[in-house]
Design an enzyme around this catalytic site. Structure first.
Site, PDB file in Angstrom:
ATOM      1  N   GLU A 134       0.915   3.811   2.010  1.00 45.14           N
ATOM      2  CA  GLU A 134       1.464   4.221   3.301  1.00 45.14           C
ATOM      3  C   GLU A 134       2.737   3.456   3.627  1.00 45.14           C
ATOM      4  O   GLU A 134       3.683   4.002   4.204  1.00 45.14           O
ATOM      5  CB  GLU A 134       0.433   3.983   4.417  1.00 45.14           C
ATOM      6  CG  GLU A 134      -0.857   4.767   4.263  1.00 45.14           C
ATOM      7  CD  GLU A 134      -1.916   3.985   3.461  1.00 45.14           C
ATOM      8  OE1 GLU A 134      -1.554   3.211   2.545  1.00 45.14           O
ATOM      9  OE2 GLU A 134      -3.110   4.145   3.764  1.00 45.14           O
TER      10      GLU A 134
ATOM     11  N   CYS B 140      -5.573   1.018   5.608  1.00 41.49           N
ATOM     12  CA  CYS B 140      -6.025  -0.325   5.983  1.00 41.49           C
ATOM     13  C   CYS B 140      -5.354  -0.730   7.290  1.00 41.49           C
ATOM     14  O   CYS B 140      -4.379  -0.112   7.732  1.00 41.49           O
ATOM     15  CB  CYS B 140      -5.702  -1.341   4.877  1.00 41.49           C
ATOM     16  SG  CYS B 140      -4.016  -1.993   4.882  1.00 41.49           S
TER      17      CYS B 140
ATOM     18  N   CYS C 298       0.829  -1.206   0.000  1.00 40.54           N
ATOM     19  CA  CYS C 298       0.000   0.000   0.000  1.00 40.54           C
ATOM     20  C   CYS C 298       0.865   1.258   0.000  1.00 40.54           C
ATOM     21  O   CYS C 298       2.049   1.229   0.348  1.00 40.54           O
ATOM     22  CB  CYS C 298      -0.884   0.028   1.242  1.00 40.54           C
ATOM     23  SG  CYS C 298      -2.014  -1.363   1.420  1.00 40.54           S
TER      24      CYS C 298
HETATM   25 ZN   LIG Z   1      -2.739  -0.578   3.546  1.00 41.57          ZN
END
Ligand SMILES: [Zn+2]
Ligand SMILES: [Zn+2]
Ligand SMILES: [Zn+2]
Ligand SMILES: [Zn+2]
Lengths: 156, 156, 156, 156
Positions: A75, A108, A73
């Protein structure tokens, strides 16, 4: 005073920079499987030895894989880059996340855990929607009762 | 001729640069849980518009987490950074990986899968041991019969 | 009435069963790297066609890997087993997690995200410490503003 | 003799059972995001104390997540279940994987690494296509030069 001109501890220039950076980072995503672009930005605390007032920002975007669980992801790409550059717990002032949704999209759970290792619990995470509006929560609010380095002590 | 002065397609300068870069990247690892430092380096193909002959290299190191499965490896940090910078399949000339072991340590299966998305199957992966000696295998050798974007087609 | 004899919706027998199950599951962990054993238990809602009053429980424990990020956690092993057995959103009444710590240990962020796909937001997650005491939070409390199937709609 | 009636060490009954099991497991997948169903089966070595000649098989299927990297694959669900049941290195005789493709689909790199922790290098992995035909490779062939428990020794 209460009205110190700061937004969750950030100056208007810092917040603007955080916002623009994650929106720009979003365009660098590799997401042919979800078609869901995400950009992330990390605002560093000003270095005491810095002569510039320009906010220092590190960015990331999602990088997917044909085997979905192998992708990563936005982040985590951003924080991975930051950690390799030597930044650790105490170095980060804020996090920004941007998607193409009208809604405010949060990191997430896996990213919250990854960030938790390096963010203080009161560090603000700004979630920007498509239009640049934001919702903000602290790291501690996003991952309450979290499980960090203090619970599972590093090896000696 | 057979003896073209190249080592698996790399010039001596490129190989030296790849090696030094992943060894230096190793020092940037955050690995308090395993105490197992890994550095990775990605050698980009020379840009046709580049005026310099200096090899362009992107690096990474492992970033662990108190929840072990949430951490990431050196190779994925490096490739994440590269992809965000705009590099895709066709951009990479070689990969380097360095650990503190006397043995030659290969990328884990998860990293092989992550790299597979962006490397050509004949791209060499150099595994450097503690002493700077190396073993080399191609991407295709490290992940035979692999499962890439061609098997699971991206969405339209 | 307020005093319905239930603890966060569970009967004393159900809670006891949830607790014992995750403590017993803990002993099945494969965790040579962290030496940190975790057990998880999932309590299913009673089937309308069931003639027994025995609580139905599915368990898991952590399974680590030499490449730390490749391992998995107790909660995901348990929920993976449950999903394969056909249980989906709406099937679960409670989650239990047990460690060897005196403290109450919560699921990591990655597991919260994994569970979120199949749990209702008001499903209680019981965290049992070494002594069998518990702290409880709902799924929604553990992963506020969460990102689920509703945000990223499944393919048609 | 060379012609011992075994196929990569399996009897016809075992191979048939392995094949049917992973094909049936495929139907239990939760894959709303990729729509790519995968089933996996693990054939246990016969227990010395077993009185039955029925092959013992443990199965799994992929379980996806709205946050793609948080999902898991069929092979890891199956092996997680097996490990929790007490099976370790030395217990497995063969692995089966089935998809809906005409092609033979291999485990992703992450699953190869997860399996590597518990399989012997000469354990066969059967990849069944849509029609039930198979291709077979050993664990060692699928993950050459692999990185296992021997490289990163468990804690004392
Ligand atoms: Zn994530
Ligand atoms: Zn790796
Ligand atoms: Zn977890
Ligand atoms: Zn897999």
């Amino acid at each position: 005073t209460e009205n110190d001109g700061l937004i969750h501890g950030l100056s208007a220039v810092e917040l603007q920079s955080l916002c623009v950076s994650c929106i720009e980072a979003r365009a660098t995503a590799y997401c042919p499987y979800s078609l869901f672009r995400v950009g992330a930005s990390l605002l560093l605390k000003p270095s005491p030895t810095s002569f510039t007032s320009n906010p220092t920002i590190i960015t990331g975007a999602n990088v997917e894989n044909a085997s979905y669980p192998v992708g990563t992801c936005a982040e985590r790409v951003a924080m991975g880059t930051a950690v390799i550059a030597g930044h650790r717990l105490g170095a980060f002032k804020a996090v920004g996340v941007a998607t193409d949704l009208d809604d405010f999209c949060s990191p997430c759970g896996m990213c919250r855990q990854f960030l938790r290792e390096f963010l203080e619990l009161d560090t603000p995470v700004f979630m920007f929607n498509k239009g640049g509006m934001f919702k903000v929560r602290t790291m501690g609010e996003l991952l309450p009762l979290s499980f960090g380095p203090d619970v599972l002590p590093p090896r000696e």
